[in-house]
Design an enzyme around this catalytic site. Structure first.
Site, mmCIF file in Angstrom:
data_model
loop_
_atom_site.group_PDB
_atom_site.id
_atom_site.type_symbol
_atom_site.label_atom_id
_atom_site.label_comp_id
_atom_site.label_asym_id
_atom_site.label_seq_id
_atom_site.Cartn_x
_atom_site.Cartn_y
_atom_site.Cartn_z
ATOM 1 N N ARG A 107 0.875 -1.242 0.057
ATOM 2 C CA ARG A 107 -0.122 -0.030 0.071
ATOM 3 C C ARG A 107 0.997 1.168 0.001
ATOM 4 O O ARG A 107 0.595 2.152 -0.672
ATOM 5 C CB ARG A 107 -0.781 -0.047 1.133
ATOM 6 C CG ARG A 107 -1.939 -1.140 1.400
ATOM 7 C CD ARG A 107 -2.577 -0.918 2.746
ATOM 8 N NE ARG A 107 -3.641 0.173 2.651
ATOM 9 C CZ ARG A 107 -4.998 0.169 2.212
ATOM 10 N NH1 ARG A 107 -5.471 -1.074 1.960
ATOM 11 N NH2 ARG A 107 -5.691 1.231 2.126
ATOM 12 N N TYR A 214 -0.118 -13.504 0.152
ATOM 13 C CA TYR A 214 0.303 -13.673 -1.398
ATOM 14 C C TYR A 214 1.510 -12.834 -1.036
ATOM 15 O O TYR A 214 1.920 -11.797 -0.067
ATOM 16 C CB TYR A 214 -0.467 -12.892 -2.496
ATOM 17 C CG TYR A 214 -1.071 -11.539 -1.713
ATOM 18 C CD1 TYR A 214 -0.533 -10.411 -1.919
ATOM 19 C CD2 TYR A 214 -2.397 -11.676 -1.195
ATOM 20 C CE1 TYR A 214 -1.195 -9.086 -1.523
ATOM 21 C CE2 TYR A 214 -3.061 -10.361 -0.669
ATOM 22 C CZ TYR A 214 -2.451 -9.115 -0.904
ATOM 23 O OH TYR A 214 -2.864 -8.016 -0.479
HETATM 24 C C1 LIG Z 1 -7.827 -5.760 5.463
HETATM 25 C C2 LIG Z 1 -8.288 -5.256 4.498
HETATM 26 C C3 LIG Z 1 -7.676 -5.465 3.216
HETATM 27 C C4 LIG Z 1 -8.001 -4.724 1.792
HETATM 28 N N1 LIG Z 1 -7.832 -5.306 0.617
HETATM 29 C C5 LIG Z 1 -7.993 -4.687 -0.348
HETATM 30 C C6 LIG Z 1 -7.327 -5.094 -1.699
HETATM 31 O O1 LIG Z 1 -6.599 -5.998 -1.869
HETATM 32 N N2 LIG Z 1 -7.743 -4.347 -2.834
HETATM 33 C C7 LIG Z 1 -8.460 -3.445 -2.893
HETATM 34 O O2 LIG Z 1 -8.838 -2.857 -3.861
HETATM 35 N N3 LIG Z 1 -9.137 -3.006 -1.726
HETATM 36 C C8 LIG Z 1 -8.650 -3.675 -0.574
HETATM 37 N N4 LIG Z 1 -9.079 -3.129 0.843
HETATM 38 C C9 LIG Z 1 -9.889 -1.941 0.816
HETATM 39 C C10 LIG Z 1 -9.248 -0.204 0.677
HETATM 40 O O3 LIG Z 1 -8.217 -0.554 1.696
HETATM 41 C C11 LIG Z 1 -10.088 0.710 0.902
HETATM 42 O O4 LIG Z 1 -11.311 0.605 0.232
HETATM 43 C C12 LIG Z 1 -9.517 1.958 0.271
HETATM 44 O O5 LIG Z 1 -8.308 2.153 1.088
HETATM 45 C C13 LIG Z 1 -10.228 3.059 0.361
HETATM 46 O O6 LIG Z 1 -9.492 4.133 -0.005
HETATM 47 P P1 LIG Z 1 -10.351 5.670 0.436
HETATM 48 O O7 LIG Z 1 -9.250 6.600 -0.275
HETATM 49 O O8 LIG Z 1 -11.631 5.884 0.078
HETATM 50 O O9 LIG Z 1 -10.103 5.909 1.935
HETATM 51 P P2 LIG Z 1 -9.100 5.736 2.981
HETATM 52 O O10 LIG Z 1 -8.094 4.937 2.651
HETATM 53 O O11 LIG Z 1 -9.799 5.329 4.290
HETATM 54 O O12 LIG Z 1 -8.591 7.381 3.071
HETATM 55 C C14 LIG Z 1 -9.279 8.326 3.668
HETATM 56 C C15 LIG Z 1 -8.301 9.442 4.091
HETATM 57 O O13 LIG Z 1 -8.969 10.483 4.331
HETATM 58 C C16 LIG Z 1 -8.480 11.166 5.726
HETATM 59 N N5 LIG Z 1 -9.369 11.566 6.392
HETATM 60 C C17 LIG Z 1 -10.541 11.255 7.013
HETATM 61 N N6 LIG Z 1 -11.337 12.118 7.628
HETATM 62 C C18 LIG Z 1 -10.694 13.283 7.506
HETATM 63 C C19 LIG Z 1 -10.985 14.530 7.854
HETATM 64 N N7 LIG Z 1 -12.082 14.994 8.329
HETATM 65 N N8 LIG Z 1 -10.115 15.684 7.152
HETATM 66 C C20 LIG Z 1 -9.134 15.358 6.033
HETATM 67 N N9 LIG Z 1 -8.802 14.321 6.166
HETATM 68 C C21 LIG Z 1 -9.582 13.120 6.409
HETATM 69 C C22 LIG Z 1 -7.747 9.921 6.468
HETATM 70 O O14 LIG Z 1 -6.590 10.303 7.046
HETATM 71 C C23 LIG Z 1 -7.337 8.986 5.088
HETATM 72 O O15 LIG Z 1 -6.165 9.533 4.605
HETATM 73 C C24 LIG Z 1 -8.654 -3.718 1.965
HETATM 74 C C25 LIG Z 1 -9.160 -3.315 3.158
HETATM 75 C C26 LIG Z 1 -9.015 -4.011 4.346
HETATM 76 C C27 LIG Z 1 -9.608 -3.533 5.637
#
Ligand SMILES: Cc1cc2nc3c(=O)[nH]c(=O)nc-3n(C[C@H](O)[C@H](O)[C@H](O)COP(=O)(O)OP(=O)(O)OC[C@H]3O[C@@H](n4cnc5c(N)ncnc54)[C@H](O)[C@@H]3O)c2cc1C
Length: 385
Positions: A107, A214
């Protein structure tokens, strides 16, 4: 136009990169991130062709080839007797069929690649910028940060994850639901493992639990995810340590390499799995949602980040058409609502399929096996063009 993206996770950065790529200087993109420092958790991610195609399209092909490992196949096996239930052929077959590689990446490496690309494209990330509240009128959007400062923008994309402040501002408070499952994660240095151990990517299924492993970083590390039913949620954080002995006990008697992997892990991190049902809409006026803020899903299709990356491409494409921002946001959500709801539902179904007694799951895997790669066309071959 000045666009503020809240959250510099994989979704927020992918959106910023997509928008700068497609619209260039026509849109000033500012990413606001709560964390003081930009860093991703020590865990890995499966990136399916629907996501890699998008990332290749914004100039990240070389970076992805450098950080990714392309598995030849992923096997699904029953823990009882190590019986093979299903094989998903990937490698060149994935590239030929779906136009992009299936990759395993760390990641942090993916996050860094997106951030570097954004900086090359002239985008900006402001750290230590936690959104407290957001409001809009006909002229624009005002973001109030927790430190008391204000940011003005023409439009806002909430990419702030499962517990999104932007989502709450748009649609009111509603709590994510605990799935009843805990995911354990660890990255194991391969050098600690006995020589000759079979480490090809595998999902091991059993009653009430499953285990996935993996290799990443050219096989120097093995990522493991172990999911167990029926525990209390406890703390939710990528950095909540679990007791490795509890993990070992949950998988006692499971086949090799599971005991060896658990034994060689320094720390096992514990992550309660939450999700939410699909929303009927993501946008109100000049504000919309993306990624986990819009459609959180349990990780059993490995699609959370992939769908956020697809959202990013769809959003940029609609913005590039021009016209009123409110209309571009409505067209974007219309492109994405049905597909992300389908992936959310499929992810939930997999959670129970992986944990069923073998007698029930075997015929289901056999039916999926008969369909072969066509089984995944809708997912890996779909998404933004
Ligand atoms: C165990 C596990 C395994 C996974 N494996 C996979 C996989 O193999 N393949 C895949 O595609 N997905 C996988 N996922 C899912 C994936 O990790 C998430 O769906 C993805 O990271 C979501 O990205 P995002 O940017 O939407 O949210 P997030 O990664 O949660 O990012 C949100 C960001 O917003 C910031 N933030 C939050 N609130 C505020 C605020 N009020 N003000 C400013 N900033 C804020 C946070 O600090 C963070 O940096 C997995 C998840 C888990 C739990």
């Amino acid at each position: 136009m000045k666009l503020a993206i809240v959250g510099a996770g994989i979704g927020g950065l992918a959106a910023a990169v997509e928008i700068r790529t497609r619209l260039g200087d026509a849109v000033e993109v500012m990413v606001l991130e709560r964390a003081e420092r930009l860093e991703e958790a020590g865990a890995a991610l499966q990136l399916s062709p629907n996501a890699t195609r998008v990332l290749f399209g914004v100039g990240l092909g070389e970076a992805l080839q450098a950080i990714g490992s392309a598995p030849e196949r992923i096997e699904i096996r029953a823990a009882a007797g190590a019986r093979l239930l299903y094989t998903n052929p990937l490698g060149e077959a994935a590239v030929r069929r779906w136009g992009g590689p299936y990759l395993h990446v760390h990641r942090a490496d993916l996050h860094a690649a997106l951030l570097n690309r954004l900086i090359e494209l002239g985008g900006e990330v402001r750290t230590g910028a936690a959104l407290g509240a957001v409001s809009q009128d006909a002229a624009g959007v005002t973001l109030l940060l927790e430190d008391g400062s204000m940011v003005a923008a023409d439009a806002v994309v909430g990419a702030d994850g499962l517990r999104s402040t932007v989502r709450q501002a748009l649609f009111g408070p509603d709590k994510p639901r605990f799935s009843g499952q805990i995911a354990w994660r660890a990255l194991v240095p391969a050098e600690r493992l006995p020589e000759g151990l079979k480490l090809s990517p595998t999902v091991w299924t059993g009653l009430g639990r499953h285990f996935v492993h993996y290799p990443v970083r050219r096989g120097t590390q093995i990522n493991l995810i172990a999911v167990v039913d029926g525990a209390e949620p406890g703390e939710e954080s990528w950095r909540a340590k679990g007791d490795r002995a509890v993990l070992a006990a949950a998988f006692a008697g499971w086949p090799s390499p599971i005991p060896e992997l658990i034994q060689a892990a320094d720390d096992a991190w514990r992550w309660p799995i939450y999700d939410r049902p699909p929303l009927p809409r993501w946008s109100v006026g000049r504000i919309t949602l993306l990624g986990d803020a819009a459609h959180p899903m349990p990780p059993y299709m490995a699609q959370g980040a992939a769908q956020a990356i697809e959202d990013a491409a769809a959003l940029a494409a609609r913005l590039a058409e021009g016209g009123a921002i409110e209309h571009a946001f409505r067209r974007y959500e219309a492109d994405r609502l049905a597909r992300t709801a389908r992936v959310q539902a499929a992810s939930r179904r997999n959670a129970s399929l992986f944990h069923l007694p073998g007698l029930l799951s075997r015929p289901m895997f056999a039916a999926a096996g008969r369909l072969g790669l066509a089984n995944l066309d809708w997912l890996y071959g779909g998404g933004p063009a």
